[in-house]
Design an enzyme around this catalytic site. Structure first.
Site, PDB file in Angstrom:
ATOM      1  N   LEU A   1     -11.270 -52.697   2.776  1.00 41.54           N
ATOM      2  CA  LEU A   1     -11.372 -53.493   3.985  1.00 41.54           C
ATOM      3  C   LEU A   1      -9.975 -54.050   4.227  1.00 41.54           C
ATOM      4  O   LEU A   1      -9.416 -54.730   3.361  1.00 41.54           O
ATOM      5  CB  LEU A   1     -12.404 -54.611   3.822  1.00 41.54           C
ATOM      6  CG  LEU A   1     -12.921 -55.301   5.089  1.00 41.54           C
ATOM      7  CD1 LEU A   1     -13.555 -54.292   6.042  1.00 41.54           C
ATOM      8  CD2 LEU A   1     -13.934 -56.383   4.747  1.00 41.54           C
ATOM      9  N   ASP A   2      -9.394 -53.749   5.402  1.00 45.30           N
ATOM     10  CA  ASP A   2      -8.001 -54.081   5.669  1.00 45.30           C
ATOM     11  C   ASP A   2      -7.723 -55.567   5.509  1.00 45.30           C
ATOM     12  O   ASP A   2      -8.619 -56.413   5.657  1.00 45.30           O
ATOM     13  CB  ASP A   2      -7.617 -53.654   7.090  1.00 45.30           C
ATOM     14  CG  ASP A   2      -7.780 -52.158   7.303  1.00 45.30           C
ATOM     15  OD1 ASP A   2      -7.703 -51.419   6.319  1.00 45.30           O
ATOM     16  OD2 ASP A   2      -7.984 -51.749   8.464  1.00 45.30           O
ATOM     17  N   ILE A   3      -6.458 -55.883   5.281  1.00 44.66           N
ATOM     18  CA  ILE A   3      -6.058 -57.275   5.124  1.00 44.66           C
ATOM     19  C   ILE A   3      -6.330 -58.081   6.388  1.00 44.66           C
ATOM     20  O   ILE A   3      -6.611 -59.284   6.325  1.00 44.66           O
ATOM     21  CB  ILE A   3      -4.558 -57.348   4.736  1.00 44.66           C
ATOM     22  CG1 ILE A   3      -4.175 -58.776   4.365  1.00 44.66           C
ATOM     23  CG2 ILE A   3      -3.679 -56.816   5.859  1.00 44.66           C
ATOM     24  CD1 ILE A   3      -2.771 -58.893   3.807  1.00 44.66           C
TER      25      ILE A   3
ATOM     26  N   SER B   1      -8.850 -57.611   8.339  1.00 40.61           N
ATOM     27  CA  SER B   1     -10.284 -57.514   8.635  1.00 40.61           C
ATOM     28  C   SER B   1     -11.072 -58.459   7.738  1.00 40.61           C
ATOM     29  O   SER B   1     -10.613 -58.881   6.678  1.00 40.61           O
ATOM     30  CB  SER B   1     -10.776 -56.081   8.444  1.00 40.61           C
ATOM     31  OG  SER B   1     -10.029 -55.178   9.238  1.00 40.61           O
TER      32      SER B   1
END
Length: 347
Positions: free
Chosen positions: A206-208, A210
Site C-alpha cells: 500500500l503506497d506511502i 495511500s
C-alpha cells in the site's frame, strides 16, 4: 781467478699444441622419432625377464618414471541430482508441493523438513526432495502447533508509512503494531504478546501516499493466498481524482464534479485496455462512487497501479483508500489502529 758457477736457467717448453679433434657435424633438430609399439613392448618384456631371473622371490620389477602409475582420482559423486531427476519424472520439489496444498509457505516447508516434521509416504522427508503429485504428504503435530501460534494482523495504515522495510526516512507500518494502538473493539480472543510482532511481513503493498487496509502476517498460507503467483483475491479501493488532461499542474484542471467532464471512453479504458510495464492489465471493475470519487476492484497488484492507470487517461489521484481485501473489510477500524484476523474470517 775462480769463475763463479753459472746458474743454469732452463726454460720450460710449451707443450706442443695438439690438433683439435674434428667434431661431428651438428644435425638439425627435428621431431623425435616415434618408437614402434612392438619395440617398446619387447624391451619391457626383456627387462622384466631379467629382473625375474635376479629376483626369484617374485618381487615386481620397478617401473621407470614414465611408467609410474597415475595417482588415483577422487571418486565421482554418483548420487542423483534430485531436482534433475524430479524434472525428468514430472515431479516437483516437496516445498512447492506443500505450498500448493495450502499447508504452509515454501520457506516454512523447508524449516519443517529440516526439523523432521514432514513425512512423504510414511518416510521422513529430505531437503530438496522431488515428489509425484500423488505422494502422501503428512505434517507432524509439532508443525501444526507452531503454525497455530502464528498471527495475521489487520492495520488501518495512515499516510506517511511504508508497507515494508523503512525507506527514504519513512517508518515501516509495522512499528504501529503495539499494545497502545490495539483496537479496543477487536473481537478476537487473542491477547497481545511480543512474539506477535516477530517475523510480520506485509501481504501486499500500500503506497506511502495511500491509506486503508494493510495485512501483516506470520502465516505463509495467508501470504500465498493474497500475493501468490496464482492469487485472484479482489482488492477494493476508493479513489478521489481530479480531471487533469494537461497534467496536475497544467491548465484546465477540474476538481469538482469530475464525473460530468470525464469522457466515457476513457472510463472504459480503465476497465480494460491499459498496459503497465509492457504487460496488459487484467480487467478491472471501475465505477463512479460519487462525482469526485471512483471505486476500483482489482485482482492484481502492480506497484502504484491505480495512480499509473489514472495518469494514462488524464486523471490525477488526490486520495486513495483500500477498504476491502477478499471478504475482509476495513470497516470501522480507526486510522493507525490494528486488530487480529478472527479465527472465522477468511480472505
Amino acid at each position: 781467478m775462480t769463475d763463479k758457477p753459472k746458474t743454469l736457467q732452463l726454460k720450460a717448453k710449451a707443450p706442443a699444441e695438439r690438433p683439435a679433434a674434428p667434431r661431428a657435424p651438428v644435425r638439425p633438430r627435428g621431431p623425435a622419432r616415434a618408437r614402434p609399439l612392438s619395440e617398446v613392448k619387447a624391451e619391457r618384456a626383456a627387462r622384466e625377464a631379467a629382473w625375474a631371473a635376479q629376483n626369484p622371490q617374485g618381487d615386481t620389477a620397478p617401473r621407470r618414471p614414465s611408467e609410474a602409475p597415475r595417482p588415483s582420482r577422487p571418486p565421482r559423486d554418483t548420487r542423483p541430482d534430485l531436482a534433475r531427476v524430479g524434472n525428468v519424472r514430472g515431479e516437483i520439489r516437496l516445498n512447492k508441493r506443500m505450498a500448493e496444498l495450502g499447508l504452509c509457505s515454501r520457506r516454512e516447508a523447508d524449516e519443517w523438513i529440516a526439523r523432521g516434521w514432514v513425512l512423504v509416504n510414511g518416510q521422513p522427508a529430505v531437503m530438496g526432495q522431488p515428489v509425484p503429485p500423488d505422494a502422501q504428504v503428512e505434517v507432524l503435530p509439532q508443525a501444526r502447533h507452531q503454525q497455530a501460534g502464528q498471527v495475521t494482523i489487520l492495520l488501518h495504515k495512515p499516510v506517511g508509512y511504508v508497507s515494508g522495510l523503512p525507506e527514504d526516512g519513512h517508518e515501516s507500518a509495522a512499528v504501529l503494531i503495539k499494545p497502545q494502538s490495539h483496537w479496543r473493539d477487536d473481537r478476537s480472543d487473542r491477547r497481545f504478546e511480543a512474539v506477535h510482532t516477530r517475523g510480520l511481513a506485509p501481504a501486499g503493498r500500500l503506497d506511502i501516499d495511500s491509506t486503508g487496509l494493510l495485512v501483516l502476517t506470520q502465516d505463509g498460507r495467508v501470504a500465498r493466498t493474497l500475493i501468490g503467483e496464482d492469487s485472484g483475491v479482489e482488492k477494493e479501493y476508493l479513489v478521489r481524482v481530479h480531471w487533469a488532461p494537461n497534467g496536475p499542474k497544467g491548465a484546465g484542471v477540474v476538481t469538482q464534479d469530475v464525473q460530468a467532464v470525464f469522457p466515457a471512453e476513457r472510463l472504459a479504458l480503465l476497465r480494460h485496455g491499459l498496459s503497465l510495464d509492457d504487460q496488459p492489465l487484467k480487467p478491472a471493475q471501475v465505477d463512479w462512487q460519487n462525482p469526485e470519487q471512483l471505486r476500483f476492484v482489482l485482482r492484481e497488484g502492480k506497484k502504484r497501479q491505480i495512480r499509473r492507470m489514472c495518469e494514462q487517461v488524464g486523471l490525477h489521484v488526490v486520495g486513495l483508500k483500500r477498504i476491502r481485501i477478499g471478504r475482509v473489510m476495513l470497516g470501522n477500524l480507526p486510522v493507525g489502529q490494528w486488530r487480529y484476523l478472527g479465527g472465522d474470517e477468511r480472505f
